[in-house]
Write a protein that holds these residues in place. Sequence first.
Motif, PDB file in Angstrom:
ATOM      1  N   TYR A 485       4.272   7.917   1.566  1.00  0.00           N
ATOM      2  CA  TYR A 485       3.941   8.368   0.210  1.00  0.00           C
ATOM      3  C   TYR A 485       2.677   7.682  -0.294  1.00  0.00           C
ATOM      4  N   VAL A 486       2.607   6.342  -0.128  1.00  0.00           N
ATOM      5  CA  VAL A 486       1.459   5.587  -0.628  1.00  0.00           C
ATOM      6  C   VAL A 486       0.182   6.036   0.077  1.00  0.00           C
ATOM      7  N   GLU A 487       0.241   6.199   1.390  1.00  0.00           N
ATOM      8  CA  GLU A 487      -0.949   6.594   2.137  1.00  0.00           C
ATOM      9  C   GLU A 487      -1.372   8.025   1.824  1.00  0.00           C
ATOM     10  N   ALA A 488      -0.419   8.857   1.383  1.00  0.00           N
ATOM     11  CA  ALA A 488      -0.750  10.247   1.053  1.00  0.00           C
ATOM     12  C   ALA A 488      -1.317  10.382  -0.354  1.00  0.00           C
ATOM     13  N   HIS A 489      -0.928   9.500  -1.272  1.00  0.00           N
ATOM     14  CA  HIS A 489      -1.317   9.643  -2.673  1.00  0.00           C
ATOM     15  C   HIS A 489      -2.376   8.643  -3.133  1.00  0.00           C
ATOM     16  N   TYR A 490      -2.720   7.678  -2.270  1.00  0.00           N
ATOM     17  CA  TYR A 490      -3.719   6.682  -2.655  1.00  0.00           C
ATOM     18  C   TYR A 490      -4.695   6.466  -1.507  1.00  0.00           C
ATOM     19  N   ARG A 491      -5.909   6.099  -1.897  1.00  0.00           N
ATOM     20  CA  ARG A 491      -6.856   5.622  -0.895  1.00  0.00           C
ATOM     21  C   ARG A 491      -6.693   4.110  -0.851  1.00  0.00           C
ATOM     22  N   CYS A 492      -6.394   3.594   0.319  1.00  0.00           N
ATOM     23  CA  CYS A 492      -6.077   2.179   0.429  1.00  0.00           C
ATOM     24  C   CYS A 492      -6.575   1.625   1.758  1.00  0.00           C
ATOM     25  N   GLU A 493      -6.684   0.330   1.824  1.00  0.00           N
ATOM     26  CA  GLU A 493      -7.058  -0.325   3.075  1.00  0.00           C
ATOM     27  C   GLU A 493      -5.939  -1.270   3.487  1.00  0.00           C
ATOM     28  N   MET A 494      -5.684  -1.324   4.796  1.00  0.00           N
ATOM     29  CA  MET A 494      -4.636  -2.206   5.294  1.00  0.00           C
ATOM     30  C   MET A 494      -5.228  -3.595   5.536  1.00  0.00           C
ATOM     31  N   VAL A 495      -4.652  -4.580   4.893  1.00  0.00           N
ATOM     32  CA  VAL A 495      -5.136  -5.953   4.979  1.00  0.00           C
ATOM     33  C   VAL A 495      -4.413  -6.731   6.077  1.00  0.00           C
ATOM     34  N   GLY A 496      -3.163  -6.384   6.302  1.00  0.00           N
ATOM     35  CA  GLY A 496      -2.401  -7.105   7.320  1.00  0.00           C
ATOM     36  C   GLY A 496      -1.051  -6.471   7.565  1.00  0.00           C
ATOM     37  N   GLU A 497      -0.320  -7.029   8.521  1.00  0.00           N
ATOM     38  CA  GLU A 497       1.020  -6.558   8.869  1.00  0.00           C
ATOM     39  C   GLU A 497       1.930  -7.766   9.049  1.00  0.00           C
ATOM     40  N   GLU A 498       3.218  -7.536   8.896  1.00  0.00           N
ATOM     41  CA  GLU A 498       4.204  -8.600   9.103  1.00  0.00           C
ATOM     42  C   GLU A 498       5.528  -7.962   9.486  1.00  0.00           C
ATOM     43  N   GLY A 499       6.221  -8.556  10.455  1.00  0.00           N
ATOM     44  CA  GLY A 499       7.469  -7.971  10.916  1.00  0.00           C
ATOM     45  C   GLY A 499       7.233  -6.677  11.679  1.00  0.00           C
ATOM     46  N   LYS A 500       8.283  -5.876  11.785  1.00  0.00           N
ATOM     47  CA  LYS A 500       8.181  -4.622  12.523  1.00  0.00           C
ATOM     48  C   LYS A 500       7.699  -3.466  11.669  1.00  0.00           C
ATOM     49  N   ASN A 501       7.875  -3.565  10.356  1.00  0.00           N
ATOM     50  CA  ASN A 501       7.604  -2.412   9.506  1.00  0.00           C
ATOM     51  C   ASN A 501       6.651  -2.684   8.346  1.00  0.00           C
ATOM     52  N   MET A 502       6.508  -3.942   7.934  1.00  0.00           N
ATOM     53  CA  MET A 502       5.789  -4.226   6.698  1.00  0.00           C
ATOM     54  C   MET A 502       4.276  -4.180   6.872  1.00  0.00           C
ATOM     55  N   LYS A 503       3.622  -3.585   5.876  1.00  0.00           N
ATOM     56  CA  LYS A 503       2.166  -3.534   5.825  1.00  0.00           C
ATOM     57  C   LYS A 503       1.688  -4.112   4.492  1.00  0.00           C
ATOM     58  N   PHE A 504       0.565  -4.841   4.550  1.00  0.00           N
ATOM     59  CA  PHE A 504      -0.099  -5.323   3.349  1.00  0.00           C
ATOM     60  C   PHE A 504      -1.248  -4.371   3.041  1.00  0.00           C
ATOM     61  N   LEU A 505      -1.225  -3.760   1.866  1.00  0.00           N
ATOM     62  CA  LEU A 505      -2.221  -2.748   1.511  1.00  0.00           C
ATOM     63  C   LEU A 505      -2.920  -3.139   0.205  1.00  0.00           C
ATOM     64  N   ARG A 506      -4.225  -2.847   0.149  1.00  0.00           N
ATOM     65  CA  ARG A 506      -4.954  -2.993  -1.103  1.00  0.00           C
ATOM     66  C   ARG A 506      -5.279  -1.578  -1.612  1.00  0.00           C
ATOM     67  N   ILE A 507      -4.799  -1.277  -2.805  1.00  0.00           N
ATOM     68  CA  ILE A 507      -4.997   0.048  -3.387  1.00  0.00           C
ATOM     69  C   ILE A 507      -6.430   0.147  -3.938  1.00  0.00           C
ATOM     70  N   LEU A 508      -7.163   1.138  -3.473  1.00  0.00           N
ATOM     71  CA  LEU A 508      -8.542   1.361  -3.934  1.00  0.00           C
ATOM     72  C   LEU A 508      -8.587   2.333  -5.098  1.00  0.00           C
ATOM     73  N   GLU A 509      -7.950   3.485  -4.915  1.00  0.00           N
ATOM     74  CA  GLU A 509      -7.906   4.453  -5.993  1.00  0.00           C
ATOM     75  C   GLU A 509      -6.871   5.516  -5.657  1.00  0.00           C
ATOM     76  N   ARG A 510      -6.453   6.259  -6.692  1.00  0.00           N
ATOM     77  CA  ARG A 510      -5.498   7.350  -6.478  1.00  0.00           C
ATOM     78  C   ARG A 510      -6.232   8.582  -5.988  1.00  0.00           C
ATOM     79  N   ASN A 511      -5.650   9.251  -5.027  1.00  0.00           N
ATOM     80  CA  ASN A 511      -6.246  10.507  -4.551  1.00  0.00           C
ATOM     81  C   ASN A 511      -6.133  11.583  -5.625  1.00  0.00           C
ATOM     82  N   GLU A 512      -7.173  12.339  -5.735  1.00  0.00           N
ATOM     83  CA  GLU A 512      -7.170  13.439  -6.722  1.00  0.00           C
ATOM     84  C   GLU A 512      -6.334  14.604  -6.219  1.00  0.00           C
TER      85      GLU A 512
END
Length: 512
Positions: A485-512
């Motif tokens: 959902y987040v990747e579909a509705h926001y433009r973001c960059e992945m800063v890091g990962e942790e564990g098997k599923n977790m991602k660290f994301l920085r939100i840049l802006e909402r997709n129009e």
Amino acid sequence: MKQKRFLEKKATFPQITMEFITIVILLLSCLPYFYRIDSLPIQLWDESRVSMNALCMYYNGDWGMTYFFDEPDMWNTKPPLLIWLQVFFMKILGPKELAIRLPSALAAVGANALLFWTARKIYGNNLSGIIAVFILVTSPLFVNIHGVRTGDYESLLLFLVCCFVVFSFFCSIEYRKGQIRQAHRYLYISSLALSLAVLTKGVQPLIIAPAVLAFVLSYGGAKRILKDKHLYFAFLLFVLIAGAWYFGREIKSAGYLQAISETELGGRFFDSDSLVNRKQAHFYLTYLWNEYPWGTAIFGGSFLFAILCRRKTSRQFALYLAFCIVFYLSILSMATTKIWWYMLPILPLMGLIIAGIGVPITHRLKKIYSPSSVSSISLFLVVLFFAIPFANIMKNIKNNEFELFYQAQDDFGNYLRRLTKTEDAQEVLTNPMILVYGEDHYSRAHLNFYLLQLQKKGVKIRYKEREELQSGDFVCVAEQWVQEYVEAHYRCEMVGEEGKNMKFLRILERNE
């Protein structure tokens, strides 16, 4: 004469050796209770709530009240024996998962000791005691999340209910034999065990009490027992211990007894807070047969052998345990809410019936082999029979392969656990402080144990709904569908990962 004494001592050496080996095997049987016990973060459901009650008590020092954050807890109305034990270990070890789960593991060790002692006393051999122990140790129901592997109520409850059932049986035997002083000893131990069981999980242990009382009166002699003043002293002991908490809590927090009547005396028995837990009356029997067909079949065969056995004590013991099991499951089956861990207290009772197999095995071995060889062969047979189930249990523990294991949610728990162990507050703040969680509030309850610790350090973690993210937010996301959902509705960059599923994301802006 000296040579004769030397030979007598030498003759006892194999027996001493086998006793030592038996002790070693019993100690090894406890390995699944402690191995990697703190490998998983705090788990959902009861452990998440109990750990918060314990952590709040650890911080505020109020042992006479359970809290959830800064408010008296009127949702989890269970008495606090388990919580007191957890706080005790927190004082020694600090607020860690080990302190939360150590009472469960130690209660399981107590259950092992009780099972071995009881089976040996009833059946007259070590083999039966070891069988009873390993049936519990190799049960995936018990060595599981919400069993002995987490800080839930069930392990301590199982031990105390087993104490109550077993010592009540010995009490009835002593009354029947006219050994009144010994009967009184077992009577008070039974009363204390039931009192502590109620202080562990409220009314649930009382479900089996009518069956136990009915047997004790019928087998021990109702007239003799009802005339004995110590029966009423034992009842008074139970009322004083259990009642002290309930009325003391009501004085400190008015409305507690009303909450008890709504949650424990009615609550889940007449209703269910989840459609998943609304099951048919035969749920428990079906669950046992579907999940453990061989174990259920062996239990049935062992019970038939026991009631046909010539040994009167063994036969009466098996009938008594079966009566308690049937009565307990019958009451549970009438309830609207049915969950598999509710039936955990019957596991040691089933194991004690199955342990009767040790009698014919030992008798047969004595006819074939010399007495000095029987013990070693018996131990070898036990090891051989339980080797694969024990190895499977250890494999489950090593790989965290449990029925109620939630990987995505535990990634959040592991992340917050890492932050609580980081001493440098500035280093903590370099991590994302916003959790994007897809489930409802209660489904993230297991994170509160870590959030409160971070709050005490001055670190603020907050939640945000996936629809509410803003430009510049530094977030962590674990659940796959929330990530999508987040990747579909926001433009973001992945800063890091942790564990098997977790991602660290920085939100840049909402997709129009």
